[in-house]
Design an enzyme around this catalytic site. Sequence first.
Site, PDB file in Angstrom:
ATOM      1  N   ASN A 158       0.729  -1.413   0.111  1.00 48.98           N
ATOM      2  CA  ASN A 158       0.110   0.170   0.103  1.00 48.98           C
ATOM      3  C   ASN A 158       0.937   1.245   0.052  1.00 48.98           C
ATOM      4  O   ASN A 158       0.308   2.348  -0.422  1.00 48.98           O
ATOM      5  CB  ASN A 158      -1.173  -0.105   1.193  1.00 48.98           C
ATOM      6  CG  ASN A 158      -0.490  -0.246   2.427  1.00 48.98           C
ATOM      7  OD1 ASN A 158       0.805  -0.357   2.459  1.00 48.98           O
ATOM      8  ND2 ASN A 158      -1.383  -0.005   3.623  1.00 48.98           N
ATOM      9  N   GLU A 253       5.027  -3.866  11.844  1.00 49.65           N
ATOM     10  CA  GLU A 253       3.713  -3.238  11.771  1.00 49.65           C
ATOM     11  C   GLU A 253       2.763  -4.069  11.154  1.00 49.65           C
ATOM     12  O   GLU A 253       2.941  -4.226   9.904  1.00 49.65           O
ATOM     13  CB  GLU A 253       3.851  -1.665  11.274  1.00 49.65           C
ATOM     14  CG  GLU A 253       2.801  -0.922  11.824  1.00 49.65           C
ATOM     15  CD  GLU A 253       1.738  -0.679  10.615  1.00 49.65           C
ATOM     16  OE1 GLU A 253       0.904  -1.384  10.725  1.00 49.65           O
ATOM     17  OE2 GLU A 253       2.061   0.152   9.676  1.00 49.65           O
ATOM     18  N   CYS A 287      -3.450   0.422   6.909  1.00 53.17           N
ATOM     19  CA  CYS A 287      -3.395  -0.198   8.284  1.00 53.17           C
ATOM     20  C   CYS A 287      -4.081   0.620   9.297  1.00 53.17           C
ATOM     21  O   CYS A 287      -4.633   0.029  10.224  1.00 53.17           O
ATOM     22  CB  CYS A 287      -2.143  -0.647   8.826  1.00 53.17           C
ATOM     23  SG  CYS A 287      -0.625  -0.425   7.776  1.00 53.17           S
TER      24      CYS A 287
HETATM   25  O1  G3P Z   1      -0.832   0.777   5.984  1.00 51.40           O
HETATM   26  C1  G3P Z   1       0.110   1.539   6.348  1.00 51.40           C
HETATM   27  C2  G3P Z   1       0.243   2.600   7.739  1.00 51.40           C
HETATM   28  O2  G3P Z   1       1.498   2.724   7.859  1.00 51.40           O
HETATM   29  C3  G3P Z   1      -0.758   3.747   7.312  1.00 51.40           C
HETATM   30  O3  G3P Z   1      -0.004   4.759   7.024  1.00 51.40           O
HETATM   31  O4  G3P Z   1      -0.047   7.463   6.123  1.00 51.40           O
HETATM   32  O5  G3P Z   1      -1.986   5.722   5.585  1.00 51.40           O
HETATM   33  O6  G3P Z   1      -1.556   6.486   8.211  1.00 51.40           O
HETATM   34  P1  G3P Z   1      -1.043   6.201   6.857  1.00 51.40           P
END
Ligand code: G3P
Length: 478
Positions: A158, A253, A287
């Site tokens: 992603n 993570e 996530c």
């Molecule tokens: O899904 C990966 C995670 O690190 C999300 O990052 O920037 O979308 O909150 P962000």
Amino acid sequence: DGDVFKYYSDGEWKKSSSGKTVPIINPTTRKTQYKVQACTQEEVNKTMETAKAAQKSWAKTPLWKRAELLHKAAAILKEHKNAIGECLVKEIAKPAKDAVTEVVRSGDLVSYCAEEGVRILGEGKFLVSDSFPGNERTKYCLTSKIPLGVVLAIPPFNYPVNLAVSKTAPALIAGNSIVLKPPTQGAVAALHMVHCFHLAGFPKGLINCVTGKGSEIGDFLTMHPGVDCISFTGGDTGIAISKKAGMIPLQMELGGKDACIILEDADLDLAAANIVKGGFSYSGQRCTAVKVVLVMESVADILVEKVKAKVAKLTVGPPEDDCDITPVVTESSANFIEGLVIDAKEKGATFCQEYKREGNLIWPLLLDNVRPDMRIAWEEPFGPVLPVIRINSVEEGIHHCNASNFGLQGCVFTRDINKAILISDAMETGTVQINSAPARGPDHFPFQGLKDSGIGSQGLTNSINMMTKIKSTVINLP
Ligand code: G3P
């Protein structure tokens, strides 16, 4: 049927001796877009050797010179934002504007990391012995931070660029070398990012990028004796890696089921806007997406109406047109999401929109009156489907959040700051956002998951520290 890309090892672009490639399927067209090398275990071995050798002299390179190269790479990365953005559109169907934003954010991250690195690594500690009982002032202790060695970086599909540099930049500034194993979807964007580092003029072998099948080189990489640290972002695979890895620091993570708790006194317009942004950005494939809404029954009808109205405005279609909702990354992902939707239907969830799917494209769907016996109440769809659970007390909401095996982030909407802080304290997640959707950034904020959501903490300062060890020298006075 797709351009073929080489892998990067010892400062050179190479074809694998396997003679094989791995296809990257464009999620929108569902046809092969690119091909990357299917590297062999022997090629991984050679890459590890080269990374190990390069690290030794890199660790002796002055910190300010390391920082200078990172600043250079950051600038080159930003110059290539459109070309890399295009790869992200074709490989992972990221909406065109978001794809370019990811690259720019990555350049900023690399620069910030260089600045942070020269500050925090430019300082050590000086301790004296007579503060501990029984000691005279006869021992002086000097400490500094030294690199770990070779860092294995495994980012997910992603954010193939941003989550690659969030591991690469801290590793490099701290004096480590990098072996990057990009996700298959997103591998070409990652290779392009590595090319920017190549152009910046880093020493040969310091940054390497091997591509290939997980079945062939996945375990081989994560269990390789040459690896001194693993930084991984992704799904369940991370749990398996942590069980098999050696005695090395792990940064992981592994996803979340971020809850959004809405109290009766919340600003419901603000909450609805954040639910839609948090739940449906990049079609829910984050996530930190809002993955379950827990709303007080007394305001649930109004909130659901407001969210429905905003969902109706989301555009659905190809990433090239910069649509809000784009095809999910693979057909199997779309099938998994559909399985959750069918389960919710059978168990009586209220569908706020009709379920619609064409290929990998799934229309945004809000499911109201979801109950704990439905899979969607607990599982991560990683798609544009968002469950709403109506609650009768704040405790019920906290209980649902804490019953999850995940603990990445959560959020609470209320105008009462005291309540918000008490709820934040009670939620077993790495971060709680008050009056905003969960998010990792800004990228220097600490980012961590409890329980199955991860090991360690990210955010630039934490990542730099995590990729070092403390070394002491004690001067013993006569
Ligand atoms: O899904 C990966 C995670 O690190 C999300 O990052 O920037 O979308 O909150 P962000």
